[in-house]
Design a protein around this motif. Structure first.
Motif, PDB file in Angstrom:
ATOM      1  N   ASP A  47       0.820  -1.220   0.000  1.00  0.00           N
ATOM      2  CA  ASP A  47       0.000   0.000   0.000  1.00  0.00           C
ATOM      3  C   ASP A  47       0.854   1.270   0.000  1.00  0.00           C
ATOM      4  OD1 ASP A  47      -2.270  -1.533  -0.002  1.00  0.00           O
ATOM      5  OD2 ASP A  47      -2.623  -1.388   2.161  1.00  0.00           O
ATOM      6  N   GLU A  48       1.932   1.262   0.751  1.00  0.00           N
ATOM      7  CA  GLU A  48       2.786   2.448   0.824  1.00  0.00           C
ATOM      8  C   GLU A  48       3.403   2.767  -0.536  1.00  0.00           C
ATOM      9  OE1 GLU A  48       3.424   4.720   3.264  1.00  0.00           O
ATOM     10  OE2 GLU A  48       1.704   3.739   4.193  1.00  0.00           O
ATOM     11  N   THR A  49       3.762   1.737  -1.261  1.00  0.00           N
ATOM     12  CA  THR A  49       4.352   1.920  -2.592  1.00  0.00           C
ATOM     13  C   THR A  49       3.338   2.524  -3.547  1.00  0.00           C
ATOM     14  OG1 THR A  49       5.882   0.076  -2.271  1.00  0.00           O
ATOM     15  CG2 THR A  49       5.436   0.739  -4.541  1.00  0.00           C
ATOM     16  N   VAL A  50       2.115   2.018  -3.507  1.00  0.00           N
ATOM     17  CA  VAL A  50       1.053   2.543  -4.371  1.00  0.00           C
ATOM     18  C   VAL A  50       0.703   3.979  -3.969  1.00  0.00           C
ATOM     19  CG1 VAL A  50      -1.333   2.235  -5.140  1.00  0.00           C
ATOM     20  CG2 VAL A  50       0.137   0.244  -4.822  1.00  0.00           C
ATOM     21  N   LYS A  51       0.692   4.241  -2.677  1.00  0.00           N
ATOM     22  CA  LYS A  51       0.403   5.592  -2.195  1.00  0.00           C
ATOM     23  C   LYS A  51       1.455   6.573  -2.695  1.00  0.00           C
ATOM     24  CE  LYS A  51      -0.382   8.265   2.039  1.00  0.00           C
ATOM     25  NZ  LYS A  51      -0.444   8.200   3.541  1.00  0.00           N
ATOM     26  N   ALA A  52       2.723   6.183  -2.637  1.00  0.00           N
ATOM     27  CA  ALA A  52       3.802   7.048  -3.115  1.00  0.00           C
ATOM     28  C   ALA A  52       3.670   7.301  -4.617  1.00  0.00           C
ATOM     29  CB  ALA A  52       5.154   6.417  -2.801  1.00  0.00           C
ATOM     30  N   LEU A  53       3.326   6.257  -5.365  1.00  0.00           N
ATOM     31  CA  LEU A  53       3.153   6.413  -6.811  1.00  0.00           C
ATOM     32  C   LEU A  53       1.983   7.345  -7.110  1.00  0.00           C
ATOM     33  CD1 LEU A  53       4.436   5.170  -9.461  1.00  0.00           C
ATOM     34  CD2 LEU A  53       2.441   3.678  -9.505  1.00  0.00           C
ATOM     35  N   SER A  54       0.933   7.232  -6.316  1.00  0.00           N
ATOM     36  CA  SER A  54      -0.276   8.043  -6.533  1.00  0.00           C
ATOM     37  C   SER A  54      -0.044   9.528  -6.284  1.00  0.00           C
ATOM     38  CB  SER A  54      -1.406   7.546  -5.619  1.00  0.00           C
ATOM     39  OG  SER A  54      -1.726   6.203  -5.912  1.00  0.00           O
ATOM     40  N   SER A  55       1.007   9.865  -5.579  1.00  0.00           N
ATOM     41  CA  SER A  55       1.300  11.281  -5.337  1.00  0.00           C
ATOM     42  C   SER A  55       1.911  11.950  -6.562  1.00  0.00           C
ATOM     43  CB  SER A  55       2.238  11.427  -4.131  1.00  0.00           C
ATOM     44  OG  SER A  55       3.518  10.896  -4.417  1.00  0.00           O
ATOM     45  N   PHE A  56       2.317  11.139  -7.548  1.00  0.00           N
ATOM     46  CA  PHE A  56       2.939  11.684  -8.755  1.00  0.00           C
ATOM     47  C   PHE A  56       2.140  11.397 -10.030  1.00  0.00           C
ATOM     48  CE2 PHE A  56       6.596  10.896  -5.897  1.00  0.00           C
ATOM     49  CZ  PHE A  56       7.111  12.184  -5.845  1.00  0.00           C
ATOM     50  N   PHE A  57       1.321  10.343 -10.002  1.00  0.00           N
ATOM     51  CA  PHE A  57       0.634   9.912 -11.215  1.00  0.00           C
ATOM     52  C   PHE A  57      -0.871   9.791 -10.974  1.00  0.00           C
ATOM     53  CE2 PHE A  57       4.966   8.334 -11.603  1.00  0.00           C
ATOM     54  CZ  PHE A  57       5.306   8.704 -12.891  1.00  0.00           C
ATOM     55  N   THR A  58      -1.640  10.048 -12.033  1.00  0.00           N
ATOM     56  CA  THR A  58      -3.089   9.913 -11.971  1.00  0.00           C
ATOM     57  C   THR A  58      -3.473   8.432 -12.012  1.00  0.00           C
ATOM     58  OG1 THR A  58      -3.390   9.915 -14.377  1.00  0.00           O
ATOM     59  CG2 THR A  58      -3.302  12.076 -13.266  1.00  0.00           C
ATOM     60  N   PRO A  59      -4.727   8.108 -11.655  1.00  0.00           N
ATOM     61  CA  PRO A  59      -5.171   6.711 -11.778  1.00  0.00           C
ATOM     62  C   PRO A  59      -4.967   6.146 -13.183  1.00  0.00           C
ATOM     63  CG  PRO A  59      -6.731   7.929 -10.441  1.00  0.00           C
ATOM     64  CD  PRO A  59      -5.757   8.935 -10.965  1.00  0.00           C
ATOM     65  N   ALA A  60      -5.255   6.963 -14.211  1.00  0.00           N
ATOM     66  CA  ALA A  60      -5.069   6.493 -15.590  1.00  0.00           C
ATOM     67  C   ALA A  60      -3.596   6.182 -15.863  1.00  0.00           C
ATOM     68  CB  ALA A  60      -5.577   7.539 -16.573  1.00  0.00           C
ATOM     69  N   GLU A  61      -2.713   7.021 -15.362  1.00  0.00           N
ATOM     70  CA  GLU A  61      -1.276   6.801 -15.579  1.00  0.00           C
ATOM     71  C   GLU A  61      -0.774   5.579 -14.815  1.00  0.00           C
ATOM     72  OE1 GLU A  61       0.278  11.359 -16.416  1.00  0.00           O
ATOM     73  OE2 GLU A  61      -0.021  10.690 -14.343  1.00  0.00           O
ATOM     74  N   ILE A  62      -1.356   5.327 -13.648  1.00  0.00           N
ATOM     75  CA  ILE A  62      -0.967   4.131 -12.886  1.00  0.00           C
ATOM     76  C   ILE A  62      -1.413   2.868 -13.620  1.00  0.00           C
ATOM     77  CG2 ILE A  62      -1.364   2.856 -10.734  1.00  0.00           C
ATOM     78  CD1 ILE A  62      -1.432   5.572  -9.304  1.00  0.00           C
ATOM     79  N   VAL A  63      -2.585   2.924 -14.239  1.00  0.00           N
ATOM     80  CA  VAL A  63      -3.026   1.799 -15.072  1.00  0.00           C
ATOM     81  C   VAL A  63      -2.030   1.573 -16.206  1.00  0.00           C
ATOM     82  CG1 VAL A  63      -4.790   1.027 -16.718  1.00  0.00           C
ATOM     83  CG2 VAL A  63      -5.476   1.961 -14.512  1.00  0.00           C
ATOM     84  N   GLU A  64      -1.578   2.652 -16.834  1.00  0.00           N
ATOM     85  CA  GLU A  64      -0.604   2.538 -17.919  1.00  0.00           C
ATOM     86  C   GLU A  64       0.687   1.887 -17.432  1.00  0.00           C
ATOM     87  OE1 GLU A  64       0.075   6.343 -19.681  1.00  0.00           O
ATOM     88  OE2 GLU A  64      -2.041   6.699 -20.104  1.00  0.00           O
ATOM     89  N   LEU A  65       1.230   2.384 -16.323  1.00  0.00           N
ATOM     90  CA  LEU A  65       2.471   1.828 -15.796  1.00  0.00           C
ATOM     91  C   LEU A  65       2.314   0.355 -15.415  1.00  0.00           C
ATOM     92  CD1 LEU A  65       3.665   4.832 -13.598  1.00  0.00           C
ATOM     93  CD2 LEU A  65       4.827   3.931 -15.629  1.00  0.00           C
ATOM     94  N   THR A  66       1.173   0.029 -14.836  1.00  0.00           N
ATOM     95  CA  THR A  66       0.907  -1.355 -14.438  1.00  0.00           C
ATOM     96  C   THR A  66       0.839  -2.271 -15.662  1.00  0.00           C
ATOM     97  OG1 THR A  66      -0.364  -0.530 -12.547  1.00  0.00           O
ATOM     98  CG2 THR A  66      -0.642  -2.848 -13.126  1.00  0.00           C
ATOM     99  N   THR A  67       0.183  -1.798 -16.717  1.00  0.00           N
ATOM    100  CA  THR A  67       0.056  -2.594 -17.940  1.00  0.00           C
ATOM    101  C   THR A  67       1.402  -2.768 -18.616  1.00  0.00           C
ATOM    102  OG1 THR A  67      -2.181  -1.713 -18.244  1.00  0.00           O
ATOM    103  CG2 THR A  67      -1.174  -2.806 -20.127  1.00  0.00           C
ATOM    104  N   ILE A  68       2.178  -1.697 -18.679  1.00  0.00           N
ATOM    105  CA  ILE A  68       3.517  -1.776 -19.279  1.00  0.00           C
ATOM    106  C   ILE A  68       4.392  -2.750 -18.502  1.00  0.00           C
ATOM    107  CG2 ILE A  68       5.660  -0.478 -19.646  1.00  0.00           C
ATOM    108  CD1 ILE A  68       3.820   1.953 -20.331  1.00  0.00           C
ATOM    109  N   ASN A  69       4.364  -2.654 -17.180  1.00  0.00           N
ATOM    110  CA  ASN A  69       5.157  -3.580 -16.369  1.00  0.00           C
ATOM    111  C   ASN A  69       4.734  -5.030 -16.609  1.00  0.00           C
ATOM    112  OD1 ASN A  69       6.553  -1.454 -15.238  1.00  0.00           O
ATOM    113  ND2 ASN A  69       5.450  -1.490 -13.292  1.00  0.00           N
TER     114      ASN A  69
END
Length: 211
Positions: free
Chosen positions: A159-181
């Motif tokens: 959760d802490e990792t996702v929270k940190a990512l969410s402070s820089f990226f939008t939900p749509a961008e997190i979906v993109e990063l997750t899909t790319i990974n």
């Protein structure tokens, strides 16, 4: 006389191995298809690769044993990159890290030119294996790398990792990063399973100027 004969045969063997193209020395677990296939759709696909890259990659030559799968993977990869709104320096960085974590030498080396072209420095590339102890990455890059590390775990990022990512990226961008990974985890495991070697003349030290 016997020693001379053995020495001569040994020398001939060494010369043949050295003279043999690297691609002939290292073969994948299933054969490459011909780079000039009779299938018109596959031939068209290969022409598109040559137009874009200058060659048909070993990965494509392997996946083309199943032309429909090759097309699906290729189309998805192109659409994924085209549709992504995340700045390329972050997608390049996460691809490098995922490839590194998954032991995807093929994907890692192929991503290096694009990463350099998009501003990833050699110091950052060198620091990537132990990035947590390095000062080469800013907070946003560290959030991306931590998320990639988490995705390499079976339990996924915490959760802490996702929270940190969410402070820089939008939900749509997190979906993109997750899909790319996820896509590059698959690519790395595919390449490792079938032992797809890097192309003989591929130069990972070059820089792709387009970003």
């Amino acid at each position: 006389m016997r020693r001379i004969l053995i020495w001569t045969l040994s020398l001939m063997f060494v010369v043949c191995v050295v003279a043999m193209p690297a691609q002939m020395q290292e073969q994948p677990r299933i054969p490459y298809v011909s780079d000039h296939p009779e299938d018109p759709d596959l031939a068209k696909n290969f022409d598109q690769f040559r137009a874009r890259l200058g060659y048909v990659s070993n990965m494509v030559l392997v996946t083309s044993n199943a032309p429909g799968i090759n097309k699906a993977i290729g189309d998805f990869a192109l659409e994924l990159r085209a549709a992504s709104k995340v700045p390329k320096q972050y997608t390049n960085l996460t691809i490098l890290r995922i490839a590194q974590l998954e032991g995807g030498k093929y994907q890692y080396l192929h991503e290096l030119p694009a990463a350099r072209g998009c501003g990833i420095s050699q110091a950052q590339i060198d620091a990537l294996p132990d990035w947590r102890k390095s000062g080469a990455f800013d907070l946003k890059q560290r959030a991306v790398l931590a998320y990639a590390d988490g995705m390499a775990e079976k339990s996924g990022p915490d959760d802490e990792t996702v929270k940190a990512l969410s402070s820089f990226f939008t939900p749509a961008e997190i979906v993109e990063l997750t899909t790319i990974n996820g896509f590059y985890v698959m690519q790395a495991r595919f390449g490792n399973a079938l032992r797809v070697p890097v192309e003989q003349n591929f130069d990972s030290a070059k820089t792709n100027p387009s970003c």
